[in-house]
Design a protein around this motif. Structure first.
Motif, mmCIF file in Angstrom:
data_model
loop_
_atom_site.group_PDB
_atom_site.id
_atom_site.type_symbol
_atom_site.label_atom_id
_atom_site.label_comp_id
_atom_site.label_asym_id
_atom_site.label_seq_id
_atom_site.Cartn_x
_atom_site.Cartn_y
_atom_site.Cartn_z
ATOM 1 N N ARG A 159 1.181 -1.535 0.222
ATOM 2 C CA ARG A 159 -0.244 -0.393 0.133
ATOM 3 C C ARG A 159 0.795 1.209 -0.677
ATOM 4 O O ARG A 159 0.265 2.214 -0.950
ATOM 5 N N TYR A 160 1.957 1.448 0.995
ATOM 6 C CA TYR A 160 2.510 2.339 0.654
ATOM 7 C C TYR A 160 3.464 2.498 -0.657
ATOM 8 O O TYR A 160 3.536 3.651 -0.515
ATOM 9 N N ALA A 161 4.550 1.536 -1.165
ATOM 10 C CA ALA A 161 4.586 1.793 -2.282
ATOM 11 C C ALA A 161 3.399 2.295 -3.672
ATOM 12 O O ALA A 161 3.756 3.274 -4.450
ATOM 13 N N ARG A 162 2.275 1.945 -3.175
ATOM 14 C CA ARG A 162 1.128 2.265 -4.187
ATOM 15 C C ARG A 162 1.183 3.802 -4.311
ATOM 16 O O ARG A 162 0.838 4.364 -5.171
ATOM 17 N N ARG A 163 0.728 4.589 -2.543
ATOM 18 C CA ARG A 163 0.609 5.776 -2.714
ATOM 19 C C ARG A 163 1.288 6.245 -2.382
ATOM 20 O O ARG A 163 1.671 7.878 -2.888
ATOM 21 N N HIS A 164 2.624 6.327 -2.248
ATOM 22 C CA HIS A 164 3.983 7.193 -3.103
ATOM 23 C C HIS A 164 4.562 7.577 -3.606
ATOM 24 O O HIS A 164 5.403 6.427 -4.684
ATOM 25 N N PRO A 165 4.453 9.087 -4.489
ATOM 26 C CA PRO A 165 4.577 8.975 -6.009
ATOM 27 C C PRO A 165 5.792 8.188 -6.316
ATOM 28 O O PRO A 165 6.575 7.931 -7.045
ATOM 29 N N LEU A 166 6.708 8.705 -4.938
ATOM 30 C CA LEU A 166 8.187 8.602 -5.770
ATOM 31 C C LEU A 166 8.229 7.884 -5.092
ATOM 32 O O LEU A 166 9.704 6.757 -6.292
ATOM 33 N N VAL A 167 8.091 6.650 -4.819
ATOM 34 C CA VAL A 167 8.814 5.191 -4.683
ATOM 35 C C VAL A 167 7.584 4.567 -5.742
ATOM 36 O O VAL A 167 8.618 3.712 -6.804
ATOM 37 N N ALA A 168 6.454 5.232 -6.285
ATOM 38 C CA ALA A 168 6.154 4.248 -7.669
ATOM 39 C C ALA A 168 6.829 4.425 -8.661
ATOM 40 O O ALA A 168 6.868 3.527 -9.579
ATOM 41 N N GLY A 169 7.029 6.165 -8.903
ATOM 42 C CA GLY A 169 7.566 5.806 -9.652
ATOM 43 C C GLY A 169 8.958 5.451 -10.200
ATOM 44 O O GLY A 169 9.741 5.040 -11.237
ATOM 45 N N SER A 170 9.588 5.504 -9.201
ATOM 46 C CA SER A 170 11.057 4.610 -9.054
ATOM 47 C C SER A 170 10.877 3.296 -9.875
ATOM 48 O O SER A 170 11.913 2.506 -10.739
ATOM 49 N N LEU A 171 9.186 2.371 -9.352
ATOM 50 C CA LEU A 171 9.326 0.885 -9.174
ATOM 51 C C LEU A 171 8.972 1.271 -10.959
ATOM 52 O O LEU A 171 9.068 0.334 -12.187
ATOM 53 N N LEU A 172 7.756 1.730 -11.230
ATOM 54 C CA LEU A 172 7.531 1.850 -12.381
ATOM 55 C C LEU A 172 8.608 2.500 -13.561
ATOM 56 O O LEU A 172 8.518 1.297 -14.816
#
Length: 408
Positions: A215-228
């Protein structure tokens, strides 16, 4: 500004040095086996899709066990867990040698053993990542992470080259047996370090804590963007599954050309990792990461359009260097923006993305190659990756704006 990788952790801790050397040798063995498996599958089927399907066979155990790898490592003695997983990986390599020696020529068996290797690695890797903070002062942990990546880059270069030489001169049996020997050596090195039970006695592995990390990875834009960004590069433009077919149908070099294609990526990554000092001064890692992903995509586009082997190798060297920049910048963002209480779970998500993305990329590359040919698959994938990097830059302004103080 330092230029070369920092080797102080190897001098500061004999135990870290043992673990690092063991991991470096076993990583070379793993790289050798990856090439041997691809060549065996292609020789058996003549199909790039079948080679890419190795990624599908390994994706399921990677996803099933990867998210729980860190959770398992927090429940048991991590040193003992790595001893078990490394011993089991040595057994898998031995079974691969047996099937090659008996010339069983069973595609399902190759897929099954690849899946077993992937599942074990999904538990092994998160446990290993807990070692440096326990063996080193906190100030040396970043340097230890860089050294670990440097070892991986060395294996990415040396593994394919050794595999090509051994397969051309002796055969796949020698490759798999040497892989088993490297894991046996890794077991010996880990046996010489202290027990590492989790602090506080450990917590039970379970679904709830993993779900919170997701949930944290999905909601945090920096984390989500890095993974994407990593998924963009790996899923859309990873060319590994195309190498046997490119070597055979475009460059006419057979096993040696296949090994050179694999090794060129490793050479670019090795050079970038060995000269990674300046990356510590990057203050906008989000921008640097997106630019590096775009460079990766353009280099793979160049690979698909290359009329000669040597030009293709040059593009792959560039791609390998761009990949290192992407990895370092992603690690910087994840480590500095994730709360400490969530770092283990985010590391688990990062492992799944890092391990599962390339497997999906192999499947995509093989599937497109089955319809359009390996060169077109590489070119189209590289173009899509570059466009994906632009899309991420537009859709996630937080990545473009993020700044960090790298002067500390």
């Amino acid at each position: 500004m330092p230029l070369l990788a920092d080797v102080r952790p190897l001098r500061a801790s004999p135990e870290f040095r043992r673990a690092w050397i063991g991991h470096a040798f076993s990583a070379i063995g793993t790289g050798m086996t990856g090439v041997a498996l691809a060549v065996q599958v292609y020789d058996l089927t003549g199909s790039s899709f079948a080679v890419g399907a190795i990624g599908l066979a390994t994706l399921v155990p990677t996803l099933a066990l990867g998210l729980f790898g860190g959770s398992i490592a927090d429940a048991v003695d991590r040193r003992r867990l790595v001893l078990v997983t490394s011993s089991a990986l040595a057994l898998v390599a031995t079974l691969l040698a047996v099937q090659a020696a008996l010339d069983l020529r069973q595609l399902w068996l190759l897929y099954a053993l690849a899946a077993a290797q992937s599942g074990l690695s999904a538990v092994d890797a998160p446990a290993r990542r807990t070692f440096p903070p326990r063996l080193l002062p906190a100030g040396l942990v970043p340097a230890a992470a860089a050294l670990t990546h440097l070892a991986w880059q060395i294996s990415f270069l040396a593994g394919p080259l050794l595999a090509g030489v051994l397969m051309a001169s002796i055969g796949a049996v020698a490759v798999y047996l040497l892989d088993a020997a490297t894991y046996a050596f890794a077991v010996w090195t880990i046996a010489g370090i202290r027990p590492m039970p989790p602090a506080g006695g450990g917590t039970a592995a379970g679904v709830r804590s993993v779900a919170e990390g997701l949930r944290y990875a999905r909601r945090h834009p920096l984390v989500a963007g890095s993974l994407l960004a990593d998924l963009d590069a790996m899923v859309l433009a990873l060319p590994h599954a195309l190498f046997p077919a490119l070597a055979d149908t475009r460059f006419g070099g057979g096993e040696l050309a296949t090994s050179l294609l694999y090794a060129a990526l490793g050479l670019g990554g090795l050079l970038a990792a060995a000269l990674s000092g300046p990356l510590g001064a990057v203050r906008r890692p989000g921008v640097a990461m997106l630019v590096a992903v775009g460079c990766w995509g353009l280099a793979i586009l160049g690979l698909g359009l290359s009329p000669t082997l040597w030009l293709a190798l040059g593009f792959l060297v560039v791609a390998g260097a761009a990949d290192v920049v992407t990895v370092v910048c992603r690690a910087t963002i994840l480590q500095l923006t994730t709360p400490d209480e969530l770092r283990g779970r985010i590391s688990g998500v990062d492992f799944v993305v890092g391990a599962g993305g390339p497997q999906l990329g192999n499947v995509r590359a093989g599937a497109v190659a089955a319809f359009a040919g390996p060169a077109a698959s590489a070119a189209l994938g590289g173009l899509a990756c570059g466009l994906g990097a632009l899309a991420l830059a537009v859709a996630l302004p937080a990545l473009r704006r993020y700044r960090t103080d790298t002067s500390r």
